[in-house]
Scaffold this active site. Structure first.
Site: not given
Ligand code: WQD
Length: 342
Positions: A125, A149, A153
């Site tokens: 990741s 997490y 990784k």
């Molecule tokens: C994306 C953007 C949030 C939810 C995570 C893990 C990473 C991988 C992918 C496993 C950010 C914003 C999110 C919401 C929002 N997982 N957001 N409202 O955090 O980049 O990555 O998932 O491998 O390890 O860290 O993905 O989809 O959670 O967030 O505004 O309800 O959407 O702040 O900018 P992220 P995400």
């Protein structure tokens, strides 16, 4: 037939990879404990591909059991998806994350050694790049973690590299996913997280289908194009194809690799919301909320290494991701518990 073991095989990325493996003439054997997936995916895979893969209910912590599976099915390569993956949850349950993710990998590697299986593809990741690197992230960047997490990784990558140094016949492909989203265009398989979705796209999907009232946008004061977080979203079918290329790379005798799987194109939260509304015709109400702990403003991949080594090029754009995510969600509001869509 060349048999490939997918641990966590009933899961989101793995089930899409199974489709692409079948289309490439390879035979996926699925192994899963269903902690975060459903065996009902089998019916959908059969309907989609005409093939009903073997699905074995087993925990990767069962080393003897996995060893027997590797031997019984003459496995040529393992694609190791099985892991817990919720960043926030890992902060409250570090022991479970280290046990499932790190000990789980160690057990799979011990089983591979016992069964003389020499190829492993690891689901890694972009989280291993931590918060101090500058985008676009390159594979030779320093690794760090901001959660158990992410730490698990990083450890998993170190373990595989060290084992491969000790046993030169073991070869690996470590794939650093950026943000996987979307679903197979048929709408038959897709992502259905348990409980409240942590990630952006499944949350938007649930707002669109009426399961959630509105989206909270975590922060609109970042130094980005529109103040909201920017990420490198990759269509799950592009990601699946990347896995097939990695398996074929190893089976053809090529060297071990560690590579990003991303588009190299950062997209903001608001851009994703607007694209989803345009594609689905559904309004996505949202409110700005405080930044989420641990989030960074923007990260995205330098995709050049995967393009050069695997000839990997993403084919789906943001509109495709939104279209396929909506097509899955609207037909399967209760995931695989939904009666089969027409
Ligand atoms: C994306 C953007 C949030 C939810 C995570 C893990 C990473 C991988 C992918 C496993 C950010 C914003 C999110 C919401 C929002 N997982 N957001 N409202 O955090 O980049 O990555 O998932 O491998 O390890 O860290 O993905 O989809 O959670 O967030 O505004 O309800 O959407 O702040 O900018 P992220 P995400």
């Amino acid at each position: 037939m060349t048999n490939i073991l997918l641990t966590g095989g009933a899961g989101y990325i793995a089930s899409h990879t199974a489709v692409s493996l079948i289309e490439a003439g390879l035979q996926p054997i699925l192994l899963d404990n269903f902690i975060n997936s459903s065996p009902k995916v089998l019916d959908r895979l059969e309907r989609l591909t005409g093939v009903r893969p073997i699905l074995i209910e087993m925990d990767v912590l069962n080393t003897a059991g996995v060893t027997q599976v590797l031997r019984d099915h003459h496995i040529q390569a393992v694609v190791h998806f099985a892991a817990l993956k919720a960043v926030g949850e890992s902060v409250t349950m570090p022991l479970e994350y280290y046990h499932n993710n790190v000990v789980g990998l160690i057990n799979v590697l011990q089983a591979m050694r016992a069964a003389d299986v020499k190829h492993i593809v690891l689901s890694s990741s972009a989280t291993v790049y931590g918060e101090h690197n500058v985008s676009p992230y390159k594979e030779n960047s320093t690794l760090s973690a901001t959660s158990p997490y992410g730490e698990s990784k990083v450890m998993m990558e170190h373990i595989i590299r060290d084992v491969a140094k000790a046993d030169l016949t073991l070869r690996y492909a470590m794939l650093r996913y950026f943000n996987p989203v979307g679903a197979h265009p048929s709408g038959l398989i897709g992502e259905h997280p348990r409980g409240i979705p942590n990630n952006l796209m499944p949350y938007i999907q649930q707002v669109a289908v009426g399961l959630r009232d509105k989206l909270s946008v975590f922060g609109n004061d970042y130094d980005t194009t529109d103040g909201t977080g920017e990420r490198d979203y990759i269509h799950v079918m592009d990601l699946a194809r990347g896995h097939v290329l990695a398996v074929q790379h190893l089976l053809s005798g090529k060297d071990s690799i560690t590579t990003n799987l991303g588009t190299g194109q950062p997209v903001s939260v608001l851009h994703m919301v607007k694209a989803f509304e345009a594609v689905s015709g559904k309004a996505i109400p949202y409110q700005f909320a405080p930044r989420r702990a641990g989030d960074i403003a923007c990260f995205y991949a330098d995709p050049s290494l995967s393009q050069h080594i695997l000839n990997f090029h993403t084919e789906f754009n943001i509109d495709d991701m939104c279209r396929d995510a909506w097509n899955w969600q609207r037909q399967n509001p209760n995931g695989y518990e939904t009666e089969q869509p027409n």
